[in-house]
Design an enzyme around this catalytic site. Structure first.
Site, short mmCIF file in Angstrom:
data_model
loop_
_atom_site.label_atom_id
_atom_site.label_comp_id
_atom_site.label_asym_id
_atom_site.label_seq_id
_atom_site.Cartn_x
_atom_site.Cartn_y
_atom_site.Cartn_z
N GLY A 76 -9.44 31.10 -76.39
CA GLY A 76 -10.73 31.47 -75.79
C GLY A 76 -10.67 32.88 -75.25
N ILE A 80 -1.67 31.03 -70.65
CA ILE A 80 -0.50 30.52 -69.90
C ILE A 80 0.61 31.57 -69.94
CG2 ILE A 80 1.18 28.65 -69.72
CD1 ILE A 80 -0.63 26.96 -71.53
N LYS A 123 0.12 36.62 -82.86
CA LYS A 123 1.35 35.83 -83.14
C LYS A 123 1.74 35.89 -84.60
CE LYS A 123 -2.43 33.26 -83.22
NZ LYS A 123 -3.55 32.97 -82.37
N VAL A 155 1.22 33.59 -77.45
CA VAL A 155 1.59 32.17 -77.36
C VAL A 155 0.84 31.52 -76.21
CG1 VAL A 155 3.47 30.50 -77.08
CG2 VAL A 155 3.90 32.65 -78.27
N GLU A 162 2.40 38.61 -74.43
CA GLU A 162 2.22 37.34 -73.72
C GLU A 162 1.11 36.48 -74.32
OE1 GLU A 162 3.93 36.01 -70.64
OE2 GLU A 162 3.00 34.45 -71.83
N THR A 189 -13.70 38.01 -80.24
CA THR A 189 -13.61 37.05 -79.13
C THR A 189 -12.72 37.57 -78.02
OG1 THR A 189 -13.82 35.28 -80.77
CG2 THR A 189 -13.01 34.64 -78.60
N VAL A 190 -11.50 37.97 -78.37
CA VAL A 190 -10.54 38.37 -77.33
C VAL A 190 -10.83 39.79 -76.82
CG1 VAL A 190 -8.10 38.63 -76.76
CG2 VAL A 190 -8.80 36.86 -78.38
N GLY A 243 -2.31 31.32 -75.24
CA GLY A 243 -3.44 31.99 -74.59
C GLY A 243 -3.18 32.44 -73.17
N LYS A 266 3.96 30.39 -83.19
CA LYS A 266 4.19 30.41 -81.73
C LYS A 266 5.55 29.80 -81.39
CE LYS A 266 -0.77 30.28 -80.88
NZ LYS A 266 -1.94 29.40 -80.79
P1 NAP Z 1 -12.11 38.12 -83.97
O1 NAP Z 1 -13.10 37.51 -83.06
O2 NAP Z 1 -12.21 37.85 -85.43
O3 NAP Z 1 -12.15 39.70 -83.71
C1 NAP Z 1 -11.46 40.63 -84.50
C2 NAP Z 1 -11.95 42.02 -84.15
O4 NAP Z 1 -11.17 42.97 -84.83
C3 NAP Z 1 -13.40 42.27 -84.56
O5 NAP Z 1 -14.02 43.06 -83.58
C4 NAP Z 1 -13.29 43.07 -85.87
O6 NAP Z 1 -14.35 44.00 -86.05
C5 NAP Z 1 -11.99 43.82 -85.65
N1 NAP Z 1 -11.26 44.03 -86.89
C6 NAP Z 1 -10.67 43.07 -87.66
N2 NAP Z 1 -10.06 43.64 -88.71
C7 NAP Z 1 -10.28 44.97 -88.61
C8 NAP Z 1 -9.91 46.09 -89.37
N3 NAP Z 1 -9.19 45.95 -90.50
N4 NAP Z 1 -10.29 47.32 -88.98
C9 NAP Z 1 -11.02 47.47 -87.86
N5 NAP Z 1 -11.40 46.44 -87.05
C10 NAP Z 1 -11.04 45.22 -87.45
O7 NAP Z 1 -10.62 37.70 -83.54
P2 NAP Z 1 -10.14 37.14 -82.13
O8 NAP Z 1 -10.37 35.67 -82.05
O9 NAP Z 1 -10.63 38.00 -81.03
O10 NAP Z 1 -8.54 37.28 -82.27
C11 NAP Z 1 -7.93 38.53 -82.20
C12 NAP Z 1 -6.41 38.36 -82.17
O11 NAP Z 1 -6.04 37.60 -81.02
C13 NAP Z 1 -5.82 37.62 -83.36
O12 NAP Z 1 -4.54 38.13 -83.62
C14 NAP Z 1 -5.70 36.17 -82.84
O13 NAP Z 1 -4.72 35.42 -83.52
C15 NAP Z 1 -5.30 36.44 -81.41
N6 NAP Z 1 -5.61 35.38 -80.47
C16 NAP Z 1 -6.86 34.84 -80.45
C17 NAP Z 1 -7.16 33.85 -79.51
C18 NAP Z 1 -8.51 33.23 -79.43
O14 NAP Z 1 -8.71 32.33 -78.62
N7 NAP Z 1 -9.48 33.65 -80.24
C19 NAP Z 1 -6.18 33.45 -78.60
C20 NAP Z 1 -4.89 34.04 -78.64
C21 NAP Z 1 -4.63 35.01 -79.59
P3 NAP Z 1 -15.89 43.56 -86.22
O15 NAP Z 1 -16.27 42.98 -84.89
O16 NAP Z 1 -16.62 44.79 -86.53
O17 NAP Z 1 -15.89 42.53 -87.31
N1 HSE Z 2 -6.48 29.57 -83.03
C1 HSE Z 2 -5.59 29.57 -81.92
C2 HSE Z 2 -5.58 28.20 -81.28
C3 HSE Z 2 -6.03 30.61 -80.93
O1 HSE Z 2 -6.44 27.38 -81.62
O2 HSE Z 2 -4.70 27.92 -80.48
C4 HSE Z 2 -5.01 30.84 -79.85
O3 HSE Z 2 -3.84 31.40 -80.34
#
Ligand code: NAP
Ligand code: HSE
Length: 432
Positions: A302, A136, A105, A132, A129, A13-14, A134, A205
């Site tokens: 997001g 902001i 986080k 915590v 940044e 996603t990110v 997203g 966070k």
């Molecule tokens: P996600 O959609 O699950 O994506 C994770 C990505 O990392 C995927 O591309 C996956 O590969 C790859 N990956 C995971 N483990 C791996 C490993 N061991 N070796 C190699 N590649 C690996 O996660 P996300 O939602 O983007 O979140 C990523 C980070 O941002 C997390 O720390 C989350 O807490 C943080 N975050 C997320 C959001 C949000 O809104 N989603 C907001 C703020 C912070 P594949 O695609 O091949 O499976």
């Molecule tokens: N799962 C987290 C949330 C993503 O819902 O706030 C952003 O860190």
């Protein structure tokens, strides 16, 4: 000047959002840093997977060494999640003199001090940044914007998933499971949403916010944490009737040198600025001794909002590279950790209990509270459908957590009390 070369760990996603912003905002990036930004390699788990974003397949790898040991890569963006393995990758990255930007986080709440110290030792930046709230810019807001002030309270809606669920439950009457499924579909929830709904994501966070805001190393274990899974429709209805809205609130409060940090569902006065923060939006209310009330508001999760924070950190690293000042921004905390005890934590409390509908029950309960010097702000008694049973709902004036817990135990032991249905902290009636 040569292009800055980025290694991306993760393309979910990110990560997809990062690729889009780097491509679509190339002009603005060039203008700010004076050279192009190129994504050189992307680590994924499954190279064959269909992706939401188009990338040259030659960029994908499933070998971390292709990035961590790649001499052409200057900066690593970590958006793969996870803790232990990821910690090792980032330690290797900074030891190989690569700057790091992360949205993680989970990792920063557990290993932030170690990673920051190692980055500083290696004259590398480590920015986080996006970890915590997203999109902001709250960490910069605290560290730079409010650098001159003494922060005494932070209250945050810092988990988009739970705010989305509670908004759907209270505004549209959606069942919990349906609202959670929708939050997962929209990409707000973690891959395992337990951390979201049990409050752990918000606790991580808050540990990061409190560490920066109070300049004290606050560990995850220092944050008391309760999630939203036990909230009922009745609780939400009562909170509305009493002029409150149910929110998962992170609280970091300082009185003198002592601090408390917690995450819990709370009844928030509907006139408080945080009460208007709905759906996946996040906000952090910050009270500074000099500035008074401030609030930072925006999308807390997001793809593109989170990626905005990451790419802004990237710009920060690149500006530091130009000035040759990388690795100098993470100062050691100013204060020793000093946590409040239960008898130093004061709040109002909501309590809903089922009792035997007998003469004297009301008096027994009020006497019990009076013995502990806790007075009521609001109290009502209603008959229940089951004959001989009644429901009592009350909101206390401010009381110490210790006294309130003692009363709860005595109520549980009292034969007139059938069940304590729910208790919540009540917030936002007074400023600060
Ligand atoms: P996600 O959609 O699950 O994506 C994770 C990505 O990392 C995927 O591309 C996956 O590969 C790859 N990956 C995971 N483990 C791996 C490993 N061991 N070796 C190699 N590649 C690996 O996660 P996300 O939602 O983007 O979140 C990523 C980070 O941002 C997390 O720390 C989350 O807490 C943080 N975050 C997320 C959001 C949000 O809104 N989603 C907001 C703020 C912070 P594949 O695609 O091949 O499976
Ligand atoms: N799962 C987290 C949330 C993503 O819902 O706030 C952003 O860190």
């Amino acid at each position: 000047m040569d292009a800055i070369s980025i290694g991306l760990l993760g393309l979910g996603t990110v990560g997809s959002g990062v690729v889009k912003i780097v491509e679509n905002h190339q002009d603005k990036l060039m203008h700010q840093i004076g050279c192009p930004v190129r994504i050189n390699k992307i680590l994924v788990k499954n190279i064959e997977k269909e992706r939401d974003v188009h990338v040259d397949p030659a960029l994908l790898t499933d070998s971390p060494d292709d990035i961590l040991e790649n001499p052409d890569i200057n900066i690593i963006i970590e958006v793969m999640g996870g803790v232990e393995e990821t910690r090792k990758y980032l330690l290797r990255a900074v030891r190989n003199k690569k700057h790091v930007v992360t949205a993680n986080k989970d990792l920063m709440a557990l290993y932030g001090p170690e990673l920051l110290a190692e980055a500083t030792r290696n004259k590398c930046d480590l920015f986080y940044e996006a970890s915590v709230a997203g999109g902001i810019p709250i960490l910069r807001g605290l560290v730079d914007g409010l650098a001159s002030d003494r922060i005494t309270k932070m209250m945050g809606i810092v988990n988009g998933t739970t705010n989305f669920i509670l908004t759907k439950m209270s505004k549209s009457g959606s069942p919990y499971e349906e609202a959670l499924a929708q939050a997962q579909q929209l990409g707000y929830a973690e891959s395992d949403p337990t951390a979201d709904v049990e409050g752990l994501d918000a606790a991580r966070k808050m540990a990061i916010l409190a560490t920066l805001g109070f300049s004290m190393n606050i560990d995850l274990d220092d944050v008391s944490c309760e999630g939203i899974t036990h909230i009922t429709e009745e609780d939400i209805d009562y909170s509305k009737q009493l002029g409150y809205t149910m929110k998962l609130i992170g609280i970091a409060d300082r009185v003198g040198e002592k601090v408390e940090v917690s995450v819990q569902p709370a009844l928030l006065n509907e006139t408080h600025p945080l009460a208007a923060v709905n759906d996946e939006y996040n906000a952090v209310y910050v009270y500074g001794e000099a500035v008074g009330e401030t609030m930072f508001y925006g999308p807390g999760a997001g793809s593109l909002p989170t990626a905005t924070a990451i790419v802004s950190d990237l710009v920060g690293v690149m500006k530091n590279m130009r000035l040759h000042i990388n690795g100098r921004s993470a100062g050691a905390p100013q204060y020793e950790k000093n946590l409040k005890n239960e008898d130093e934590i004061f709040a109002k409390h909501f309590l809903r209990l089922h009792v035997k509908d007998e003469i004297g029950v009301f008096a027994t309960i009020t006497t019990l509270f009076a013995q502990h010097s806790i007075s009521f702000e609001k109290i009502l008694q209603l008959p229940l459908a089951e004959k001989g049973h009644a429901e009592i709902v009350l909101v206390t004036h401010r009381a110490s957590l210790k006294n309130f817990h003692t009363i709860l135990q005595q109520l549980r032991d009292n034969e007139l009390v059938l069940e304590i249905k729910s208790t919540y902290r009540v917030e936002g009636d007074d400023k600060k």
